[in-house]
Design an enzyme around this catalytic site. Structure first.
Site, PDB file in Angstrom:
ATOM      1  CE  LYS A 180      45.533  94.148  34.391  1.00  0.00           C
ATOM      2  NZ  LYS A 180      46.320  95.004  35.249  1.00  0.00           N
ATOM      3  CG  HIS A 193      62.036  89.500   1.439  1.00  0.00           C
ATOM      4  ND1 HIS A 193      62.374  89.175   0.135  1.00  0.00           N
ATOM      5  CD2 HIS A 193      62.990  90.357   1.873  1.00  0.00           C
ATOM      6  CE1 HIS A 193      63.504  89.791  -0.177  1.00  0.00           C
ATOM      7  NE2 HIS A 193      63.887  90.516   0.855  1.00  0.00           N
ATOM      8  CD  GLU A 197      48.490  99.387  27.958  1.00  0.00           C
ATOM      9  OE1 GLU A 197      48.563  98.253  27.469  1.00  0.00           O
ATOM     10  OE2 GLU A 197      48.971  99.676  29.068  1.00  0.00           O
TER      11      GLU A 197
HETATM   12  O1  PA5 Z   1      51.452 100.207  30.641  1.00  0.00           O
HETATM   13  C1  PA5 Z   1      50.677  99.762  31.476  1.00  0.00           C
HETATM   14  O2  PA5 Z   1      50.236 100.467  32.392  1.00  0.00           O
HETATM   15  C2  PA5 Z   1      50.252  98.325  31.434  1.00  0.00           C
HETATM   16  O3  PA5 Z   1      50.624  97.723  30.241  1.00  0.00           O
HETATM   17  C3  PA5 Z   1      50.880  97.580  32.608  1.00  0.00           C
HETATM   18  O4  PA5 Z   1      52.264  97.713  32.547  1.00  0.00           O
HETATM   19  C4  PA5 Z   1      50.494  96.090  32.593  1.00  0.00           C
HETATM   20  O5  PA5 Z   1      49.096  95.946  32.641  1.00  0.00           O
HETATM   21  C5  PA5 Z   1      51.124  95.366  33.786  1.00  0.00           C
HETATM   22  O6  PA5 Z   1      50.734  95.965  34.973  1.00  0.00           O
HETATM   23  P1  PA5 Z   1      51.514  95.726  36.318  1.00  0.00           P
HETATM   24  O7  PA5 Z   1      52.864  96.318  36.195  1.00  0.00           O
HETATM   25  O8  PA5 Z   1      50.694  96.413  37.362  1.00  0.00           O
HETATM   26  O9  PA5 Z   1      51.584  94.249  36.549  1.00  0.00           O
END
Ligand code: PA5
Length: 524
Positions: free
Chosen positions: A452, A349, A320
């Protein structure tokens, strides 16, 4: 592999119980010399970041996860930040103490279980730490997770908590306070508490941004308490903030040692010398193996069950952060490094066969833990199953090298809170360095936001179809329905109709035709 080369590219940090061996990667003096300028710029960018520069330009944010484990390094002029970190840590410890003592209790009495509701950066860190450090023998509370919007998955977790919801503390974690999966999880949990004749608010805690939608809801409904998420901490680098500390403290884990380990690794990864700084050495090894363009995948193989979720945690932290379309100058670069893995020797395995003999499109990261743990049972004279575990690690590493497949090895003394803190801090810093080496912003996630938005459009279309079919008696095909609601996407309409028809509560009847195109749908 020569002994000399090993010694040259082996970084041992005994005070951290940590060592990194990059001698089995392609990294050499010529590569280090070529990268010296980039590494220098990465050190300087990191220094500025820690001093409060806006290191996430898209979102105009500072990036302060390093301050979380040592508020003393919060930049001058930001005293409120340092005070906020200290206050949150104190509040978390005191809340956990009150929960453990029964001073703060549920409607069923003392809290015995924690239900963490969150996703992505608001779940993966807590899951990894809970699994790595938890033990049924010593944990103060049992921890469960809702980390998806799958109703069946949530029902299974609620089954585990059946009869104990009055003793279950729900911790809802969302920085933005508006993530649909987390909101849904909270609503499903709330419905379960209400069905059991309990008040959700009396069992709920929020970890969220101040004034977020969830924060306001928690205030309005009178939840037990709230802990902050600050805009200068990103989701995937929030494990040493309230996101990670609240669940860990409730579980009874040593959060001070976790923070201490992270702070010590932070110190080690501030040294502006690539061969002495484990995070820079790691980032340079990644660059060397992937050509700085993600040409090879990173396979993470911790040989220890407790570290099983580390691979999953790293998958998110790295992919990410580094998986970006554009560089900082706005040029399309499609950057990233693919990460996968589980644990050794189990994976030997599964896919290690391909790693050794198949397509050479990866480099491996072995994680070795020196202390065996367990009962020391001898499975053969003088040999424990821990000896086997090490044998498999070293054997697999050698087998890969024989076939020209590179690897790096991290060695830690044991899996405890301190070590877990060091590993988290190491990879957070390595990701930051690597991002600068390849010129991208590691701290935003436009792709997640795009997903989203797309889901919101699909849900709206599904509702329109349901409304249309509520009075439909003759039956319509997917193509007709797509046209009537101006979706102009029969394939999408068909997918949504199949799901509606499979769930009786949606009251959609399917009349199969000889082909999917002739299949009709009407009100049930
Ligand atoms: O690392 C990130 O920024 C994302 O993976 C968020 O943690 C994830 O989308 C969840 O977001 P939030 O904490 O606003 O619910």
């Amino acid at each position: 592999m020569s002994w000399d080369r090993f010694q040259k590219y082996f970084l041992d940090l005994p005070e951290l119980g940590f060592a990194l061996d990059v001698s089995r990667t392609g990294l050499d003096d010529a590569f280090l010399a070529k990268m010296a300028g980039k590494a220098k710029r990465a050190f300087s960018a990191m220094k500025k970041l820690e001093k409060g520069a806006v290191a996430n330009p898209d979102e105009g944010r500072m990036v302060g996860h390093y301050w979380l484990r040592n508020p003393k390094v919060v930049p001058r002029g930001h005293k409120t930040i340092a005070d906020g970190i200290r206050k949150a840590q104190k509040d978390i410890a005191s809340f956990a103490k009150d929960v453990h003592s029964g001073k703060v209790a549920g409607q069923g009495g003392k809290f015995t279980d924690v239900l963490v509701i969150g996703i992505g950066g608001s779940a993966l860190g807590p899951q990894f730490v809970s699994r790595a450090l938890g033990s049924v023998k010593t944990d103060k509370m049992a921890v469960h997770f809702f980390d998806n919007t799958d109703p069946a998955g949530m029902a299974a977790v609620l089954d585990e908590l059946d009869g104990r919801l009055g003793n279950t503390l729900s911790v809802v974690i969302s920085k933005s306070g508006g993530t649909p999966e987390t909101r849904n999880g909270m609503l499903v949990a709330k419905a379960a508490y209400e069905k059991a004749g309990l008040s959700f608010a009396k069992h709920a805690v929020a970890v969220t941004g101040v004034d977020s939608k969830m924060d306001k809801q928690a205030v309005a409904e009178g939840w037990l308490t709230r802990f902050p998420m600050w805009d200068w901490v990103g989701g995937r680098t929030s494990e040493t903030g309230p996101v990670g500390l609240v669940p860990a403290a409730l579980q009874g884990l040593d959060t001070a040692a976790l923070l201490g380990g992270a702070a010590k690794m932070d110190e080690a990864t501030r040294l502006a010398d690539p061969l002495k700084n484990p995070a820079m050495l790691l980032a340079l090894a990644w660059y060397c193996e992937t050509g700085g363009k993600g040409k090879k995948d990173m396979v993470v193989l911790p040989y220890k069950d407790g570290l099983e979720l580390f691979s999953k945690y790293l998958q998110q932290l790295i992919m990410e952060s580094l998986g970006k379309e554009k560089d900082l100058a706005g040029k399309v670069v499609n950057q990233g490094i693919s990460v996968y893995g589980n644990k050794g020797s189990t994976d030997q395995h599964a896919y290690v066969q391909q790693l050794r003999e198949g397509v050479p499109n990866f480099f491996a990261t072995f994680i070795e833990v020196l202390e065996e743990g367990g009962a020391g049972v001898e499975v053969e004279p003088g040999v424990t199953s821990g000896d086997y575990l090490q044998g498999f690690l070293l054997g697999t590493r050698a087998a890969l090298a024989e076939k020209g497949r590179n690897s790096l090895t991290i060695t830690v003394r044991k899996v405890d809170a301190f070590t877990v803190g060091t590993l988290i801090a190491l990879y957070e810093r390595a990701v930051g360095f690597y991002a600068t080496l390849v010129g991208i912003n590691a701290y935003h996630q436009p792709g997640v936001e795009a997903g989203k938005k797309a889901a919101a459009g699909i849900l709206a279309a599904k509702l329109k179809i349901q409304a249309l079919l509520a009075t439909e008696k003759a039956g319509l095909t997917a193509e007709e329905i797509s046209g009537k609601i101006a979706l102009n996407d029969p394939e999408l309409a068909s997918k949504l109709l199949e799901s509606l028809a499979a769930n009786p509560a949606k009251k959609v009847l399917k009349v199969p035709g000889t082909t999917l195109a002739e299949t009709k749908y009407l009100s049930a």
